[in-house]
Motif scaffolding. Structure first.
Motif, PDB file in Angstrom:
ATOM      1  N   ALA A  56      -0.867  44.863  33.849  1.00 16.42           N
ATOM      2  CA  ALA A  56       0.266  45.068  33.325  1.00 16.42           C
ATOM      3  C   ALA A  56       0.107  46.803  32.376  1.00 16.42           C
ATOM      4  CB  ALA A  56       0.548  44.049  31.949  1.00 16.42           C
ATOM      5  N   ASP A  57      -0.680  46.073  31.700  1.00 15.71           N
ATOM      6  CA  ASP A  57      -0.777  48.522  31.507  1.00 15.71           C
ATOM      7  C   ASP A  57      -0.946  49.338  32.687  1.00 15.71           C
ATOM      8  OD1 ASP A  57      -0.878  47.204  28.221  1.00 15.71           O
ATOM      9  OD2 ASP A  57      -3.384  47.144  28.542  1.00 15.71           O
ATOM     10  N   LEU A  58      -1.831  49.294  33.324  1.00 16.09           N
ATOM     11  CA  LEU A  58      -1.319  50.341  34.088  1.00 16.09           C
ATOM     12  C   LEU A  58       0.779  50.506  35.384  1.00 16.09           C
ATOM     13  CD1 LEU A  58      -4.826  49.505  36.754  1.00 16.09           C
ATOM     14  CD2 LEU A  58      -3.837  51.244  35.514  1.00 16.09           C
ATOM     15  N   LEU A 113      -5.478  55.824  44.714  1.00 13.37           N
ATOM     16  CA  LEU A 113      -6.128  54.686  44.773  1.00 13.37           C
ATOM     17  C   LEU A 113      -6.551  54.119  42.324  1.00 13.37           C
ATOM     18  CD1 LEU A 113      -8.228  54.494  47.267  1.00 13.37           C
ATOM     19  CD2 LEU A 113      -6.167  53.055  47.003  1.00 13.37           C
ATOM     20  N   ILE A 114      -6.121  53.478  42.346  1.00  8.53           N
ATOM     21  CA  ILE A 114      -6.190  53.201  40.759  1.00  8.53           C
ATOM     22  C   ILE A 114      -7.837  51.338  41.276  1.00  8.53           C
ATOM     23  CG2 ILE A 114      -6.765  52.496  38.690  1.00  8.53           C
ATOM     24  CD1 ILE A 114      -3.958  53.749  38.745  1.00  8.53           C
ATOM     25  N   VAL A 115      -9.132  51.900  41.637  1.00 12.14           N
ATOM     26  CA  VAL A 115     -10.102  51.028  41.618  1.00 12.14           C
ATOM     27  C   VAL A 115     -10.749  49.891  39.478  1.00 12.14           C
ATOM     28  CG1 VAL A 115     -12.115  50.343  42.343  1.00 12.14           C
ATOM     29  CG2 VAL A 115     -10.819  52.062  43.324  1.00 12.14           C
ATOM     30  N   VAL A 116     -10.534  48.901  39.577  1.00  7.33           N
ATOM     31  CA  VAL A 116     -10.836  47.958  38.832  1.00  7.33           C
ATOM     32  C   VAL A 116     -11.207  47.615  38.526  1.00  7.33           C
ATOM     33  CG1 VAL A 116      -9.981  46.574  37.001  1.00  7.33           C
ATOM     34  CG2 VAL A 116      -8.483  47.565  38.264  1.00  7.33           C
ATOM     35  N   VAL A 155     -13.133  55.636  33.916  1.00  8.27           N
ATOM     36  CA  VAL A 155     -12.382  55.627  32.705  1.00  8.27           C
ATOM     37  C   VAL A 155     -12.647  54.552  32.025  1.00  8.27           C
ATOM     38  CG1 VAL A 155     -10.185  55.698  31.449  1.00  8.27           C
ATOM     39  CG2 VAL A 155     -10.404  57.339  32.660  1.00  8.27           C
ATOM     40  N   GLY A 156     -13.279  53.881  30.867  1.00  4.67           N
ATOM     41  CA  GLY A 156     -13.843  52.933  30.113  1.00  4.67           C
ATOM     42  C   GLY A 156     -14.171  52.922  28.541  1.00  4.67           C
ATOM     43  N   SER A 157     -14.595  52.217  28.201  1.00  2.00           N
ATOM     44  CA  SER A 157     -15.055  51.993  27.106  1.00  2.00           C
ATOM     45  C   SER A 157     -16.304  52.335  26.945  1.00  2.00           C
ATOM     46  CB  SER A 157     -14.898  50.320  26.406  1.00  2.00           C
ATOM     47  OG  SER A 157     -13.804  50.094  26.334  1.00  2.00           O
ATOM     48  N   ASN A 158     -16.597  53.013  25.174  1.00  2.00           N
ATOM     49  CA  ASN A 158     -18.304  52.617  25.473  1.00  2.00           C
ATOM     50  C   ASN A 158     -18.999  51.544  25.424  1.00  2.00           C
ATOM     51  OD1 ASN A 158     -21.183  53.112  24.670  1.00  2.00           O
ATOM     52  ND2 ASN A 158     -20.411  54.968  23.735  1.00  2.00           N
ATOM     53  N   ASN A 159     -19.618  50.979  26.713  1.00  2.35           N
ATOM     54  CA  ASN A 159     -20.204  49.434  26.405  1.00  2.35           C
ATOM     55  C   ASN A 159     -21.160  49.279  25.788  1.00  2.35           C
ATOM     56  OD1 ASN A 159     -18.009  47.773  28.546  1.00  2.35           O
ATOM     57  ND2 ASN A 159     -18.645  49.531  29.895  1.00  2.35           N
ATOM     58  N   ARG A 160     -21.943  50.048  25.905  1.00  3.44           N
ATOM     59  CA  ARG A 160     -23.642  50.196  24.797  1.00  3.44           C
ATOM     60  C   ARG A 160     -22.752  49.719  23.491  1.00  3.44           C
ATOM     61  NH1 ARG A 160     -28.540  52.717  27.351  1.00  3.44           N
ATOM     62  NH2 ARG A 160     -29.994  51.781  25.148  1.00  3.44           N
ATOM     63  N   ALA A 196      -6.311  53.518  28.071  1.00  3.95           N
ATOM     64  CA  ALA A 196      -6.763  53.883  29.134  1.00  3.95           C
ATOM     65  C   ALA A 196      -6.359  54.073  30.424  1.00  3.95           C
ATOM     66  CB  ALA A 196      -8.251  53.090  29.521  1.00  3.95           C
ATOM     67  N   SER A 197      -4.964  52.862  30.657  1.00  2.00           N
ATOM     68  CA  SER A 197      -4.456  53.118  32.201  1.00  2.00           C
ATOM     69  C   SER A 197      -3.394  54.425  31.444  1.00  2.00           C
ATOM     70  CB  SER A 197      -3.410  51.954  31.741  1.00  2.00           C
ATOM     71  OG  SER A 197      -3.668  50.787  31.846  1.00  2.00           O
ATOM     72  N   GLN A 198      -2.794  54.903  31.062  1.00  2.00           N
ATOM     73  CA  GLN A 198      -2.176  55.906  30.602  1.00  2.00           C
ATOM     74  C   GLN A 198      -3.762  56.990  31.220  1.00  2.00           C
ATOM     75  OE1 GLN A 198      -1.147  55.609  26.784  1.00  2.00           O
ATOM     76  NE2 GLN A 198       0.421  55.320  26.909  1.00  2.00           N
ATOM     77  N   ILE A 199      -4.811  56.996  30.766  1.00  2.00           N
ATOM     78  CA  ILE A 199      -5.374  58.039  30.914  1.00  2.00           C
ATOM     79  C   ILE A 199      -5.254  58.046  32.615  1.00  2.00           C
ATOM     80  CG2 ILE A 199      -7.974  58.808  31.422  1.00  2.00           C
ATOM     81  CD1 ILE A 199      -7.835  58.002  27.286  1.00  2.00           C
ATOM     82  N   MET A 200      -5.792  56.882  33.219  1.00  2.00           N
ATOM     83  CA  MET A 200      -6.000  56.847  34.170  1.00  2.00           C
ATOM     84  C   MET A 200      -4.949  57.393  35.499  1.00  2.00           C
ATOM     85  SD  MET A 200      -7.803  53.485  35.074  1.00  2.00           S
ATOM     86  CE  MET A 200      -7.114  51.728  33.987  1.00  2.00           C
TER      87      MET A 200
END
Length: 341
Positions: free
Chosen positions: A91-93, A129-132, A166-171, A305-309
């Motif tokens: 939805a955000d993408l 392409l945007i791969v999720v 693009v993503g979060s700092n999961n650690r 994140a979607s805006q950045i992607m």
């Protein structure tokens, strides 16, 4: 000229007293054309029910103004597009793409062919392409990256890769979740999820980081590897309690859906949350706030994140090179955990 006649581009240009190229650019809202001219031509087009022949336009420009969004689901999983977190990203993408004049073509790794670059880009189904998701292996994504097609991936941006991620700092997220439970008095904390999944690996390492920082021994028997679905979490927590009793007082779940499945299993056994077992999720989907008890979680800013992607993908379409980006996260405390420090 009668209004019921089907106008072509030449007719509209004649009506407007400009060239066909000016009409085409005005209708696509190209800033090269003065604003007043664009407004006048667009009004004429609307008055005469004129629409551009999209197929012909694609042939001329070699552009589709479509971006393929591929949900990269791992093999042997029950996770699907119905997963609320995946729906949130899509939805955000879609919103971010639409704001830039692009349509979204949704597919997944099971439906897409083996050759994503050829199927989507070379066949002119999409411009990029945007791969999720990176899954347990990003071999397929690396293959696409090697072809040089415009592509951005939602995943773990702290991993070395041959493509922009693009993503979060999961650690950090895993560490924050675990420390929150430790500070709330938990002593025996499960990690519930799939440590081999590329994004979940970071969360698992963060869990271990927090234990080490707080002088708590890491016990591998408290790592509960499951499919990242609520059903898998529900069934596994039920099995663990049946076989070992309530040997844990905290759960760091790799996703909100996993957390919600675990909470359901605990509630059915009349185990108090958070007094007996405190739970922290990851994602901050809408259900996290609406569930009872409401779920403490690590919020991922999928809108940003979607805006950045999308911006990174468009930059590639314009011939620019881009790198990976980390999006901020935050701990959102709710009823499923204790808040005393």
């Amino acid at each position: 000229m009668k209004n019921n006649k089907k106008l072509n581009l030449n007719d509209l240009a004649e009506l407007a007293g400009v060239s066909t190229s000016t009409v085409s650019r005005a209708l696509s809202d190209n800033p090269i054309i003065k604003k007043e001219t664009r407004v006048r031509i667009q009004a004429l087009a609307e008055q005469h029910n004129f629409s551009i022949n999209t197929a012909a336009s694609r042939l001329r420009t070699q552009k589709t103004n479509v971006v393929a969004v591929i949900l990269n689901l791992i093999d042997h999983t029950e996770q699907s597009i119905s997963d609320p977190f995946l729906l949130k990203i899509v939805a955000d993408l879609n919103q971010a793409l639409n704001s830039k004049g692009y349509d979204l073509l949704l597919s997944n790794s099971f439906m897409a062919t083996d050759n994503w670059a050829n199927y989507f880009i070379n066949s002119q189904r999409a411009d990029g392409l945007i791969v999720v998701g990176q899954g347990k292996s990003d071999e397929k994504v690396q293959e696409v990256a090697a072809t040089g097609v415009p592509m951005v991936v939602w995943g773990d941006p702290l991993r070395d890769s041959s493509y922009p991620t693009v993503g979060s700092n999961n650690r950090l997220g895993g560490e924050l979740a675990t420390e929150h439970l430790l500070h709330g008095g938990c002593k025996n904390i499960l990690f519930l999820g799939d440590p081999e999944h590329m994004e979940m690996t970071g969360r698992y390492l963060g869990y271990q980081d927090a234990l080490a920082k707080n002088a708590r021994a890491f016990d591998p028997t408290f790592t509960v590897a499951i499919d990242i679905t609520s059903r898998a979490a529900y069934e596994k927590i039920g099995e663990l309690i049946l076989s070992r009793g309530l040997f844990f007082d905290g759960i760091v779940a790799c996703s909100d859906m996993v957390a919600l499945g675990a909470i359901r299993a605990l509630k059915e056994r009349y185990i108090g949350i958070p007094n007996d077992v405190a739970v922290v999720g990851f994602d901050d989907i809408l259900m996290a706030e609406l569930s009872y008890p409401s779920l403490t979680t690590i919020k991922q800013n999928t809108l940003r994140a979607s805006q950045i992607m999308v911006d990174k993908l468009i930059a590639q379409l314009n011939g620019q090179k881009v790198g990976s980006s980390v999006v901020d996260i935050e701990l959102v405390t709710r009823q499923s955990s204790k808040h005393n420090v």
